[in-house]
Design a protein around this motif. Structure first.
Motif, short mmCIF file in Angstrom:
data_model
loop_
_atom_site.label_atom_id
_atom_site.label_comp_id
_atom_site.label_asym_id
_atom_site.label_seq_id
_atom_site.Cartn_x
_atom_site.Cartn_y
_atom_site.Cartn_z
N ARG A 72 3.17 10.87 9.51
CA ARG A 72 2.26 10.04 8.74
C ARG A 72 1.61 8.93 9.55
O ARG A 72 1.67 7.76 9.19
CB ARG A 72 2.97 9.45 7.53
CG ARG A 72 3.47 10.53 6.57
CD ARG A 72 3.81 9.98 5.22
NE ARG A 72 4.36 11.03 4.38
CZ ARG A 72 4.68 10.88 3.11
NH1 ARG A 72 4.53 9.72 2.54
NH2 ARG A 72 5.18 11.87 2.41
N CYS A 101 6.81 5.79 -11.18
CA CYS A 101 7.08 5.51 -9.76
C CYS A 101 8.41 4.81 -9.54
O CYS A 101 8.87 4.72 -8.40
CB CYS A 101 5.94 4.71 -9.14
SG CYS A 101 5.69 3.08 -9.84
N GLN A 121 8.40 4.97 6.48
CA GLN A 121 7.66 5.33 7.68
C GLN A 121 8.55 5.98 8.73
O GLN A 121 8.10 6.85 9.48
CB GLN A 121 6.97 4.09 8.27
CG GLN A 121 5.85 3.56 7.38
CD GLN A 121 5.17 2.36 8.00
OE1 GLN A 121 4.19 2.50 8.73
NE2 GLN A 121 5.68 1.18 7.70
N LYS A 161 0.82 -1.22 0.00
CA LYS A 161 0.00 0.00 0.00
C LYS A 161 0.85 1.27 0.00
O LYS A 161 0.45 2.28 -0.57
CB LYS A 161 -0.99 0.00 1.16
CG LYS A 161 -0.41 0.03 2.55
CD LYS A 161 -1.55 -0.08 3.57
CE LYS A 161 -1.06 -0.06 5.00
NZ LYS A 161 -2.18 -0.22 5.97
N TYR A 162 2.04 1.23 0.64
CA TYR A 162 2.89 2.43 0.60
C TYR A 162 3.46 2.64 -0.80
O TYR A 162 3.53 3.76 -1.29
CB TYR A 162 4.02 2.32 1.62
CG TYR A 162 4.54 3.68 2.04
CD1 TYR A 162 4.06 4.30 3.19
CD2 TYR A 162 5.47 4.36 1.27
CE1 TYR A 162 4.50 5.56 3.55
CE2 TYR A 162 5.92 5.61 1.63
CZ TYR A 162 5.43 6.22 2.77
OH TYR A 162 5.86 7.46 3.12
N GLY A 179 0.84 6.32 -6.96
CA GLY A 179 -0.35 7.13 -7.21
C GLY A 179 -0.03 8.62 -7.25
O GLY A 179 -0.62 9.36 -8.04
N GLU A 180 0.92 9.05 -6.42
CA GLU A 180 1.29 10.46 -6.38
C GLU A 180 2.12 10.86 -7.60
O GLU A 180 1.96 11.94 -8.15
CB GLU A 180 2.05 10.75 -5.10
CG GLU A 180 1.21 10.67 -3.83
CD GLU A 180 2.03 10.81 -2.57
OE1 GLU A 180 3.28 10.80 -2.68
OE2 GLU A 180 1.44 10.94 -1.47
N ASN A 221 9.07 -0.05 3.21
CA ASN A 221 8.05 0.25 4.21
C ASN A 221 8.66 0.75 5.52
O ASN A 221 8.12 1.63 6.18
CB ASN A 221 7.21 -1.00 4.48
CG ASN A 221 6.29 -1.33 3.31
OD1 ASN A 221 5.94 -0.47 2.51
ND2 ASN A 221 5.91 -2.60 3.20
N LYS A 229 0.85 4.17 -2.82
CA LYS A 229 0.71 5.60 -2.53
C LYS A 229 1.75 6.41 -3.31
O LYS A 229 1.43 7.44 -3.90
CB LYS A 229 0.87 5.83 -1.03
CG LYS A 229 0.80 7.28 -0.59
CD LYS A 229 0.97 7.38 0.91
CE LYS A 229 1.01 8.84 1.37
NZ LYS A 229 -0.23 9.55 1.08
#
Length: 655
Positions: free
Chosen positions: A646, A424, A451, A410-411, A417-418, A447, A414
């Motif tokens: 975050r 990417c 984070q 999921k990261y 997606g950005e 990950n 993200k």
């Protein structure tokens, strides 16, 4: 010259009908089945024992083709009769084995595994197991030792061969030149098999078109090229050469051998030579004595029962089995096989009178009844999510596992997606770029880093089973590696990218094992030659012998049963010692465990396991590791950014 021209022209080469029982072929079956069983029992001398399956394919090609040509010559050929004989020969023993295996699996398999198993039951019953297991043969394929019906892939190949071969033989027979057409099919199949061994070995291994040439080798034996009879000395010489070829295959091949392809010709030609010359008077005793022939006669039942027995035993003995246990399993295999042969296989095959009159009607009734039971059981298992309420201890469902594995990305999703999905894997620029490279564990590295230090721009270049390799280290990617060609290309682009871009940090996150610290150092040296970026290397955490979700579902605790652990912080000491002046080493073992001891390790995070499979970290586990990494101050040259970065979760480890 006339004879040579006739052979080369391949004209009027006719089948030679082999009538009567050939005991040495049953003896050859015994070699084939024992080599497979000893290979599956992990007997060191039999690392190439998997070639027993190829021997069976050659034998089948010879016997089936011989019978078909014999019936065509006598005018007695019937497709209905052919398939009835095949059903009698194979199906009753197969579905009986599957049904008994299903009943055992129901009482011991946790829900997720029972659901997977129920699908393999359907594929094995309806003769597409080779396709089903091929679909599962990717990098994240579950442990083969959790698949009691894995061995039925070869039976599906045979049954698919039976579907097409009679029709082809009839067509070839009418065209008056069956030998030439069989030869062409065999050569084409062989060439495609070799091509796919280099491209995608699992395709060549599992799928029937890439195995057809092995059956063709057996079929070619049916033909007689000359009226000249070989003398006994030559027959003995050819037979001995066949034994040598089979021995080379069984005792020198391994799972790293490019297979099937050209290498499969060695056991196949050896088998063909023994089929043709193994009954030479001076050597006939080797394969025609009562003991060897007896094993050959029950070889099908031996093959059916041996693998489920091994799987179920290792299910509760994941730490491996010793020699005494292997001998006991071998003995039990023979006992079960003799029972199956005596009460199921032989009566149906011979249409004998046993408990009831066995005729075509009862054969159809028996097979239909068992198939309906198997299909019904599979539907019930799927509809009821594997009957997860069968056990008192926790169960991690298939849905939870899938969601947990998806959450790992999921990261990355993200980031992509950005930036846009086509951008990417490219750095943004501006002095804040961090490149993460490695195998599938690179995602864990991303990950953790993203984070812990969210104010940087991350680029990921990863591929399952593809650590950073240079020069001679490429030999580690043997021909059966599922991503071999992609990995070669990716590593080239990785190092080119490092040379041409200005990354602040390069993170290497891999699963150490066959990839060792010395291979890492070769990659580090290559990076240092072209980049001044800081290098961060993550070590291993836990690698288990079975998926953690399965261990939990069995009610096991890895802290109390260290035999379930393959490795714990593997090579941490070596990686730490070699890091001085070259890279920063981050030990996952130290991030997750107090004092680096297994009994003090975090395995659960608010009810979420550290991993769903055997070693890839769940997202929640990487969140915990990120907090610990930030606290450790190991990467002081990076600024941690805002304190409430975050939604970084503070998680209390459990168990």
């Amino acid at each position: 010259m006339k004879e040579l021209f006739r052979v080369l022209y391949l004209k009027n080469i006719r089948p030679q009908v082999f009538k009567g029982y050939l005991p040495h072929i049953d003896g050859l079956r015994s070699i084939a089945v024992l080599s497979v069983i000893l290979f599956h029992l992990d007997i060191n001398l039999f690392e190439g024992g998997f070639v027993g399956v190829d021997m069976f394919f050659v034998i089948s090609g010879f016997l089936i083709s011989s019978h078909l040509f014999e019936q065509l010559e006598s005018g007695k050929f019937s497709l209905r009769g052919f398939y009835l004989r095949r059903i009698r020969r194979l199906f009753p023993a197969l579905v009986t084995t599957i049904l008994i295996t299903y009943l055992i699996a129901f009482f011991i398999f946790p829900a997720a595994n029972l659901e997977r198993f129920s699908l393999s039951v359907l594929s094995s019953t309806f003769s597409y197991a080779n396709i089903g297991f091929w679909v599962e043969s990717g990098y994240f394929d579950s442990d083969a030792l959790l698949k009691p019906l894995l061995h039925t892939w070869s039976l599906s190949v045979e049954e698919q061969f039976y579907l097409i071969w009679p029709t082809l033989i009839v067509i070839f027979w009418r065209l008056r030149n069956p030998f030439l057409l069989i030869l062409i099919i065999g050569i084409v199949s062989l060439l495609f098999s070799e091509w796919y061994v280099q491209k995608d070995a699992s395709v060549a291994f599992f799928l029937t078109p890439f195995r057809i040439y092995e059956f063709c080798i057996g079929a070619i034996l049916v033909f007689k090229f000359s009226n000249t009879e070989l003398n006994e000395a030559l027959k003995v010489a050819f037979a001995l050469f066949g034994y040598v070829l089979i021995s080379i295959s069984i005792f020198t091949f391994s799972e790293a051998t490019p297979f099937p392809g050209f290498f499969a010709l060695i056991p196949c030609i050896g088998t063909a030579l023994i089929i043709r010359f193994g009954n030479a008077p001076r050597l006939a005793f080797l394969l025609s004595n009562l003991l060897v022939v007896g094993v050959g006669r029950v070889s099908y039942s031996l093959y059916l029962v041996h693998w489920p027995l091994i799987v179920f035993y290792l299910y509760y003995r994941p730490v491996g089995i010793d020699r005494i246990e292997k001998l006991a399993l071998l003995a039990i295999t023979f006992v079960l096989a003799i029972i199956l042969y005596t009460f199921i296989e032989k009566p149906f095959r011979k249409m004998e009178k046993k408990v009831f009159q066995i005729n075509s009607r009862n054969l159809v009734f028996f097979c239909t009844t068992v198939v309906v039971m198997l299909v019904s059981l599979s539907v019930l298992v799927q509809k009821n999510n594997g009957f997860s309420g069968r056990f008192n201890y926790p169960q991690i469902s298939k849905e939870q596992t899938k969601k947990g594995m998806d959450d790992r990305t999921k990261y990355l999703g993200k980031i992509c997606g950005e930036r846009g999905w086509d951008q990417c894997d490219k750095p943004i620029g501006g002095g804040k770029d961090i490149l993460v490279i490695g195998d599938s564990h690179a995602l864990d590295g991303l990950n953790i880093m993203a984070q812990a230090y969210p104010d940087y721009d991350y680029t990921l270049k990863e591929l399952g089973g593809c650590p950073p390799l240079v020069d001679n280290d490429y030999i580690l990617l043997h021909s059966k590696h599922p991503n071999r060609e992609k990995c070669l290309v990716l590593n080239k682009t990785r190092f080119e990218d490092i040379s041409s871009k200005e990354y602040k940090v390069i993170v290497i996150s891999v699963l150490f094992g066959w990839y060792k610290p010395e291979h890492l150092m070769h990659a580090i040296d290559r990076i240092r030659n072209s980049s001044t970026a800081e290098i961060v290397v993550f070590g291993n955490y836990l690698e288990l012998k079975k998926d953690f979700s399965l261990i939990v579902s069995l009610g096991r605790n890895i802290k109390q049963n260290k035999g379930l652990v393959t490795s714990f912080g593997l090579y941490d000491k070596e990686l730490d010692e070699s890091a001085i002046g070259k890279y920063i080493f981050v030990s996952k073992k130290q991030l997750f465990c107090n004092n680096g001891e297994l009994k003090n390790c975090a395995l659960w995070f608010d009810g979420v396991p550290f991993a769903y499979d055997a070693h890839h970290l769940s997202f929640e586990a990487t969140t915990f590791a990120a907090a610990r990494l930030k606290e450790s101050m190991q990467l002081m040259f990076l600024k941690a950014g805002a304190e409430n970065q975050r939604s970084l979760l503070v998680i209390t480890p459990e168990g």
